[in-house]
Design an enzyme around this catalytic site. Structure first.
Site, mmCIF file in Angstrom:
data_model
loop_
_atom_site.group_PDB
_atom_site.id
_atom_site.type_symbol
_atom_site.label_atom_id
_atom_site.label_comp_id
_atom_site.label_asym_id
_atom_site.label_seq_id
_atom_site.Cartn_x
_atom_site.Cartn_y
_atom_site.Cartn_z
ATOM 1 C CG HIS A 324 0.657 88.908 64.786
ATOM 2 N ND1 HIS A 324 -0.296 88.792 65.779
ATOM 3 C CD2 HIS A 324 -0.016 89.055 63.617
ATOM 4 C CE1 HIS A 324 -1.495 88.847 65.223
ATOM 5 N NE2 HIS A 324 -1.356 89.010 63.918
ATOM 6 C CG ASP A 381 0.699 90.302 56.207
ATOM 7 O OD1 ASP A 381 -0.355 90.079 55.582
ATOM 8 O OD2 ASP A 381 0.729 90.925 57.277
#
Length: 444
Positions: A324, A381
């Protein structure tokens, strides 16, 4: 008409040569608006939300466990205390008005939102059923712009209070818009049955999404709670994420909210932003086809290394659902969603699938630590795709669901920027091309 002949002109000028990396350093230009240590270039101040993924200790970026705060409240606490299927509505209130509502305030807000569920007369028939879209995100952009025409008030009114009212109306209507756009698409392009269920005012937003998508209209309370949790976790993610920044940039020109929301949807469509959960689902589908729900660590790690080498799935060398831009050790949304998924997996007797996701996650982190000496977080996700599969939500709807949840965050930052900044966003670039003398047409 064949446009291929245009290729002969492209790249002919020296102004299309590469811009060398040394010039970015020379002029202190941050690619992607990122500093060299990976932190983002500060573009504004906010009290809406905070994404915590690292600390700056003595001027050095230091990894830390991740957290996400909405108006100062950790999402861990908001999820833990959320009122059933209305947790998303509570978070919407919090993001828009800055404080947690009491029972009466929340119920009044819910009543207003539910009274706005219905789409304008003929909107469904004229704009969704007669004009199906090949891509739902593009269709949602079109729908946002079209709702401008149905605004009974002045749609160009950018007063803060009026913008808030328009934002709540969009928040209420977009679940129906997205579900109907999906039904219209599969009816027109896939020749499947057209199913239209009108939203129920006694249902929450999460409940209505499941109700409108499913032919039999049935769902369990645990399923609705899981979807509500997903909406909560996607409601906002700071002012620096691409779609929220896009919203603020567009609205800073003084344009209407519908245009700003449409621009944000276009940003969210990209696979580097809102479209990433689809890549996770596709990747995991290929993984399971290749090795099944294997519990053999050597087999799983070997496949992960093939993915990283670009020899499996889409040959990108990326293991989707990991890493991320801000979080360094953990993504709180993934940590929460893992637990939420387990509850529904038990109800649906899908613990083998859930356990494999957890095992694959563990193996990915170990491989990257072993091979690259790097700690990476699992991001939201990874588990959201698995959650959507359990909820029988089609992949076409994954990113539109992100839109449904994120509208409130876009509106909250839009309002904040109007209140406390108010200037048009106008960063600068440095011209590094050559200046040349003009050549008359007859001399070219």
């Amino acid at each position: 008409m064949n446009y291929n002949y245009l290729a002969q002109f492209y790249g002919k000028s020296s102004n299309y040569t590469d811009i060398p990396n040394r010039l970015y350093k020379e002029y202190n230009v941050k690619k992607g608006l990122r500093n060299e240590d990976g932190t983002g270039v500060r573009m504004g101040l906010t009290r809406v939300s905070d994404v915590v993924g690292y600390e700056i200790v003595d001027g050095v970026k230091t990894n830390t466990e991740g957290d996400l705060y909405y108006r100062g409240y950790s999402v861990y606490d908001l999820i833990k205390g959320k009122p059933g299927c209305n947790g998303f509505e509570e978070v919407c209130f919090l993001l828009l008005y800055g404080y947690l509502p009491n029972k009466t305030d929340l119920q009044r807000f819910i009543d207003v939102v539910r009274s706005l569920y219905a789409l304008p007369d003929e909107f469904l028939e004229m704009n969704l059923l007669r004009l199906p879209g090949k891509n739902l995100m593009n269709k949602l952009q079109h729908a946002a712009l079209t709702l401008y025409n149905y605004d009974q008030d002045n749609p160009d009114d950018i007063d803060v209070y009026k913008t808030m009212l328009k934002g709540v109306s969009l928040l209420a209507k977009f679940p129906s818009v997205a579900c109907y756009a999906y039904q219209s698409k599969i009816h027109h392009f896939n020749r499947e049955s057209l199913i239209i269920h009108y939203p129920r005012e006694d249902y929450s937003i999460a409940e209505n999404i499941l109700y409108m998508l499913r032919e039999d209209k049935k769902f369990t309370q645990k399923e609705a709670n899981l979807l509500d949790a997903i909406l909560v976790l996607h409601a906002d993610h700071g002012g620096g994420n691409n779609s929220t920044f896009t919203n603020v940039v567009i609205s800073s020109t003084g344009t209407d909210l519908y245009s700003a929301i449409s621009g944000s949807i276009g940003s969210l469509k990209g696979p580097r932003h809102g479209g990433a959960n689809i890549k996770v689902s596709e990747m995991m589908e290929d993984v399971v086809q290749e090795i099944g729900y294997s519990t053999d660590e050597a087999v799983v790690k070997a496949l992960i290394r093939k993915i990283l080498a670009g020899d499996f799935y889409d040959h990108s060398g990326l293991v989707y659902g990991f890493g991320h831009a801000v979080y360094t050790i953990s993504d709180p949304r993934a940590e929460i969603l893992r637990s939420c998924c387990e509850t529904v997996a038990r109800e649906q007797f899908k613990m083998e699938e859930f356990n494999f996701y957890c095992f694959f996650e563990k193996c990915v982190k170990e491989v990257i630590l072993e091979d690259k000496n790097k700690v990476i977080p699992t991001n939201v996700d990874y588990y959201s795709g698995f959650a959507y599969e359990m909820l029988q939500i089609p992949r076409d709807m994954y990113t539109p669901l992100f839109v449904i949840s994120r509208i409130v965050g876009w509106v909250a930052h839009n309002l904040e920027n109007k209140l406390y900044d108010g200037k048009i966003m106008r960063p600068a670039t440095k011209y590094v091309g050559e200046n040349v003398d003009y050549i008359p047409m007859k001399e070219r």
